[in-house]
Design a protein around this motif. Structure first.
Motif, PDB file in Angstrom:
ATOM      1  N   GLU A   1      15.572  39.289  41.561  1.00 35.50           N
ATOM      2  CA  GLU A   1      16.692  38.185  41.853  1.00 35.50           C
ATOM      3  C   GLU A   1      16.557  37.062  41.080  1.00 35.50           C
ATOM      4  O   GLU A   1      17.613  36.171  40.572  1.00 35.50           O
ATOM      5  N   ILE A   2      15.223  36.580  40.713  1.00 40.87           N
ATOM      6  CA  ILE A   2      15.007  35.353  40.427  1.00 40.87           C
ATOM      7  C   ILE A   2      13.840  35.608  39.398  1.00 40.87           C
ATOM      8  O   ILE A   2      12.733  36.219  39.603  1.00 40.87           O
ATOM      9  N   ALA A   3      14.107  34.934  38.041  1.00 38.64           N
ATOM     10  CA  ALA A   3      13.046  34.831  36.993  1.00 38.64           C
ATOM     11  C   ALA A   3      12.394  33.615  36.863  1.00 38.64           C
ATOM     12  O   ALA A   3      13.131  32.692  36.692  1.00 38.64           O
ATOM     13  N   CYS A   4      11.030  33.633  36.889  1.00 31.54           N
ATOM     14  CA  CYS A   4      10.701  32.060  36.783  1.00 31.54           C
ATOM     15  C   CYS A   4       9.880  32.298  35.342  1.00 31.54           C
ATOM     16  O   CYS A   4       9.198  32.845  34.798  1.00 31.54           O
ATOM     17  N   VAL A  54      19.740  31.887  46.614  1.00 31.35           N
ATOM     18  CA  VAL A  54      20.032  33.270  46.467  1.00 31.35           C
ATOM     19  C   VAL A  54      20.288  33.873  47.658  1.00 31.35           C
ATOM     20  O   VAL A  54      21.170  34.805  47.882  1.00 31.35           O
ATOM     21  N   TYR A  55      19.211  33.516  48.889  1.00 30.30           N
ATOM     22  CA  TYR A  55      19.487  34.259  50.304  1.00 30.30           C
ATOM     23  C   TYR A  55      20.958  33.720  50.612  1.00 30.30           C
ATOM     24  O   TYR A  55      21.456  34.781  51.316  1.00 30.30           O
ATOM     25  N   GLU A  56      21.083  32.572  50.634  1.00 34.05           N
ATOM     26  CA  GLU A  56      22.425  31.989  51.329  1.00 34.05           C
ATOM     27  C   GLU A  56      23.552  32.703  50.530  1.00 34.05           C
ATOM     28  O   GLU A  56      24.324  32.914  51.200  1.00 34.05           O
ATOM     29  N   ARG A  57      23.642  32.815  49.291  1.00 36.55           N
ATOM     30  CA  ARG A  57      24.739  33.625  48.400  1.00 36.55           C
ATOM     31  C   ARG A  57      24.678  35.110  49.109  1.00 36.55           C
ATOM     32  O   ARG A  57      25.822  35.700  49.271  1.00 36.55           O
ATOM     33  N   LYS A  58      23.625  35.632  49.325  1.00 34.77           N
ATOM     34  CA  LYS A  58      23.778  36.957  49.684  1.00 34.77           C
ATOM     35  C   LYS A  58      24.391  37.194  51.270  1.00 34.77           C
ATOM     36  O   LYS A  58      24.790  38.137  51.688  1.00 34.77           O
ATOM     37  N   PHE A  59      23.872  36.266  52.124  1.00 33.39           N
ATOM     38  CA  PHE A  59      24.263  35.884  53.416  1.00 33.39           C
ATOM     39  C   PHE A  59      25.718  36.086  53.458  1.00 33.39           C
ATOM     40  O   PHE A  59      26.613  36.706  54.127  1.00 33.39           O
TER      41      PHE A  59
END
Length: 145
Positions: free
Chosen positions: A49-52, A138-143
């Motif tokens: 979900e996240i690329a650093c 990302v977590y909030e968007r999924k929520f």
């Protein structure tokens, strides 16, 4: 010491100093070589979900691997830009600084709102905070979806 692929921003900035009491000589001490993902690694990309990204070359290497996974290698750069976020593996980018963030944006494969970077004081500590911010978003968007 610098990477052979590094830009000249720091060198040019130091050379431009009128109060400099030093002499500058750039030494390229290493080169970056993009990693080619294994079949197993390519199979896990959809879970990311996240690329650093710590450098523009890391952005380029990520996109090259996405191109391999999705079969985009034969597309020209304009066609790749039209892919939008699907062309980056549908990941959010967490960048160490503005140079890497700019590479993401200029690729045309991220929405600006999906690129996180420290606005000031780039470095490892602020990068970690940027990653934490991206993770929370990302977590909030999924929520909410």
């Amino acid at each position: 010491p610098a990477s052979a692929k590094a830009r000249n921003d720091i060198q040019e900035g130091l050379d431009a100093r009128e109060d400099a009491t030093f002499q500058l000589q750039r030494l390229n001490t290493y080169d970056t070589i993009p990693a080619t993902f294994t079949k197993e690694q390519l199979a896990t990309i959809d879970q990311i979900e996240i690329a650093c990204f710590g450098s523009p070359s890391a952005v380029k290497a990520w996109l090259q691997n996405i191109d391999i996974k999705e079969g985009y290698q034969d597309l020209d750069e304009e066609e790749k830009k039209r892919l939008g976020p699907h062309g980056n593996g549908n990941v959010v980018a967490a960048c160490i600084g503005t140079t890497s963030a700019k590479a993401c944006l200029e690729s045309g494969r991220w929405n600006a709102t999906d690129i996180y970077y420290p606005k000031e004081n780039p470095g490892v500590d602020s990068w970690a905070a940027t990653i934490a911010q991206a993770s929370g978003d990302v977590y909030e968007r999924k929520f909410w979806s």
